[in-house]
Design a protein around this motif. Structure first.
Motif, mmCIF file in Angstrom:
data_model
loop_
_atom_site.group_PDB
_atom_site.id
_atom_site.type_symbol
_atom_site.label_atom_id
_atom_site.label_comp_id
_atom_site.label_asym_id
_atom_site.label_seq_id
_atom_site.Cartn_x
_atom_site.Cartn_y
_atom_site.Cartn_z
ATOM 1 N N ARG A 132 0.395 -24.844 -17.470
ATOM 2 C CA ARG A 132 -0.642 -24.808 -18.500
ATOM 3 C C ARG A 132 -1.250 -26.191 -18.743
ATOM 4 N NH1 ARG A 132 2.526 -23.039 -22.285
ATOM 5 N NH2 ARG A 132 2.863 -25.095 -23.133
ATOM 6 N N ASP A 133 -0.417 -27.232 -18.694
ATOM 7 C CA ASP A 133 -0.847 -28.546 -19.182
ATOM 8 C C ASP A 133 -1.121 -29.584 -18.113
ATOM 9 O OD1 ASP A 133 -0.473 -27.437 -21.707
ATOM 10 O OD2 ASP A 133 1.541 -28.262 -21.921
ATOM 11 N N THR A 134 -0.834 -29.293 -16.844
ATOM 12 C CA THR A 134 -1.065 -30.285 -15.793
ATOM 13 C C THR A 134 -1.821 -29.650 -14.633
ATOM 14 O OG1 THR A 134 0.922 -29.845 -14.445
ATOM 15 C CG2 THR A 134 1.187 -31.329 -16.353
ATOM 16 N N GLY A 162 6.700 -11.605 -16.002
ATOM 17 C CA GLY A 162 6.009 -10.419 -15.524
ATOM 18 C C GLY A 162 4.687 -10.711 -14.849
ATOM 19 N N THR A 163 4.473 -11.963 -14.465
ATOM 20 C CA THR A 163 3.266 -12.356 -13.756
ATOM 21 C C THR A 163 3.605 -13.530 -12.856
ATOM 22 O OG1 THR A 163 0.915 -12.904 -14.016
ATOM 23 C CG2 THR A 163 2.438 -13.976 -15.528
ATOM 24 N N THR A 164 2.735 -13.816 -11.932
ATOM 25 C CA THR A 164 2.976 -14.936 -11.020
ATOM 26 C C THR A 164 2.536 -16.250 -11.680
ATOM 27 O OG1 THR A 164 0.793 -14.815 -10.022
ATOM 28 C CG2 THR A 164 2.540 -13.453 -9.021
ATOM 29 N N PRO A 165 3.056 -17.372 -11.198
ATOM 30 C CA PRO A 165 2.608 -18.661 -11.743
ATOM 31 C C PRO A 165 1.107 -18.869 -11.604
ATOM 32 C CG PRO A 165 4.614 -18.969 -10.479
ATOM 33 C CD PRO A 165 4.173 -17.546 -10.255
ATOM 34 N N GLY A 166 0.525 -18.445 -10.493
ATOM 35 C CA GLY A 166 -0.916 -18.601 -10.296
ATOM 36 C C GLY A 166 -1.732 -17.823 -11.322
ATOM 37 N N ARG A 167 -1.341 -16.582 -11.566
ATOM 38 C CA ARG A 167 -2.048 -15.776 -12.573
ATOM 39 C C ARG A 167 -1.850 -16.350 -13.971
ATOM 40 N NH1 ARG A 167 0.004 -10.581 -10.060
ATOM 41 N NH2 ARG A 167 -1.541 -10.165 -8.464
ATOM 42 N N TYR A 168 -0.623 -16.809 -14.231
ATOM 43 C CA TYR A 168 -0.340 -17.407 -15.540
ATOM 44 C C TYR A 168 -1.245 -18.618 -15.766
ATOM 45 C CZ TYR A 168 2.141 -19.678 -19.346
ATOM 46 O OH TYR A 168 2.449 -20.263 -20.547
ATOM 47 N N ARG A 169 -1.352 -19.487 -14.763
ATOM 48 C CA ARG A 169 -2.203 -20.683 -14.882
ATOM 49 C C ARG A 169 -3.654 -20.277 -15.109
ATOM 50 N NH1 ARG A 169 -1.530 -25.560 -10.888
ATOM 51 N NH2 ARG A 169 -0.582 -26.571 -12.683
ATOM 52 N N ALA A 172 -4.045 -19.027 -18.647
ATOM 53 C CA ALA A 172 -3.946 -20.137 -19.597
ATOM 54 C C ALA A 172 -5.237 -20.944 -19.593
ATOM 55 C CB ALA A 172 -2.754 -21.028 -19.264
ATOM 56 N N ALA A 173 -5.808 -21.177 -18.412
ATOM 57 C CA ALA A 173 -7.070 -21.918 -18.322
ATOM 58 C C ALA A 173 -8.196 -21.147 -18.999
ATOM 59 C CB ALA A 173 -7.412 -22.191 -16.864
ATOM 60 N N LYS A 174 -8.203 -19.829 -18.824
ATOM 61 C CA LYS A 174 -9.235 -19.011 -19.466
ATOM 62 C C LYS A 174 -9.096 -19.059 -20.980
ATOM 63 C CE LYS A 174 -11.182 -14.329 -19.520
ATOM 64 N NZ LYS A 174 -11.695 -14.522 -20.840
ATOM 65 N N VAL A 179 -11.112 -21.109 -26.181
ATOM 66 C CA VAL A 179 -10.897 -21.862 -27.430
ATOM 67 C C VAL A 179 -11.914 -22.987 -27.544
ATOM 68 C CG1 VAL A 179 -9.309 -23.437 -28.609
ATOM 69 C CG2 VAL A 179 -8.478 -21.274 -27.673
ATOM 70 N N GLU A 180 -12.191 -23.667 -26.438
ATOM 71 C CA GLU A 180 -13.133 -24.793 -26.465
ATOM 72 C C GLU A 180 -14.562 -24.352 -26.717
ATOM 73 O OE1 GLU A 180 -12.649 -27.226 -23.007
ATOM 74 O OE2 GLU A 180 -10.544 -27.633 -23.460
ATOM 75 N N THR A 181 -14.916 -23.119 -26.336
ATOM 76 C CA THR A 181 -16.280 -22.647 -26.562
ATOM 77 C C THR A 181 -16.480 -22.065 -27.948
ATOM 78 O OG1 THR A 181 -15.793 -20.488 -25.562
ATOM 79 C CG2 THR A 181 -16.718 -22.200 -24.113
ATOM 80 N N ASP A 182 -15.398 -21.790 -28.660
ATOM 81 C CA ASP A 182 -15.522 -21.227 -30.016
ATOM 82 C C ASP A 182 -15.982 -22.242 -31.020
ATOM 83 O OD1 ASP A 182 -14.824 -18.737 -29.232
ATOM 84 O OD2 ASP A 182 -12.728 -18.896 -29.837
#
Length: 182
Positions: A132-134, A162-169, A172-174, A179-182
């Motif tokens: 999430r952070d790097t 219940g998900t892959t690291p790639g999907r999780y990342r 998290a990016a989405k 949040v940044e567009t709100d």
């Protein structure tokens, strides 16, 4: 930690928690220069103060007992300080200064899972934070948290989340972009 931590809405006896809440509210009310740096740090600080308040309010709860037990606390310190180390029950017991059966019994009773199961959980929790952070690659993250390959990390991660690291990342990016567009 429990699934949910309940604290009274009035946190008057926890001055640091009140201050952290006020600082966070101020940052959220008016987005100013540096807010994108301040918000994650304030959220981390808020979590620390929430846990402290929770531990104070629930002295008979599990974590105060875990952290008050020299064996379980020593084992947790070791696992948290170097999750990527090649831990074994024998090595962890030696680090805590007790026999393997003593470590297993006390740790499992107090923490709620055996030491190596806790280590697996902690590694994937750390991996989730790094994803999430790097911008680090999955191979780098796997090595940092103690997995020999991205495949090994992916297998443990999928079992826990219940998900892959790639999907999780990607998710998290989405969420971060939303949040940044709100």
């Amino acid at each position: 930690m429990p699934e949910a931590v309940h604290l009274p809405s009035r946190v008057g006896s926890h001055l640091e928690l009140r201050a952290a809440i006020d600082l966070l509210a101020g940052e959220l009310d008016e987005m100013r220069p540096g807010s994108c740096v301040a918000l994650p740090s304030l959220l981390d600080l808020l979590l620390v103060y929430i846990i402290r308040a929770w531990m104070t309010e629930a002295p008979s709860g599990a974590w105060p007992r875990v952290l008050g037990d020299p064996v379980a606390a020593a084992a947790l310190r070791a696992l948290h300080s170097d999750p990527a180390a090649p831990w074994s029950n024998d090595r962890l017991a030696a680090e805590a200064g007790v026999s393997r059966p003593t470590l297993a019994r006390r740790f499992t009773t107090l923490v709620g899972r055996p030491p190596m199961a806790y280590l697996t959980w902690w590694r994937v929790i750390r991996a989730a934070a790094l994803l999430r952070d790097t911008p680090d690659t999955r191979a780098t993250i796997a090595g940092r948290v103690g997995y020999g390959s991205p495949y090994a990390l992916s297998h443990a991660f999928q079992r826990e989340f219940g998900t892959t690291p790639g999907r999780y990342r990607a998710q998290a990016a989405k969420r971060s972009a939303d949040v940044e567009t709100d």
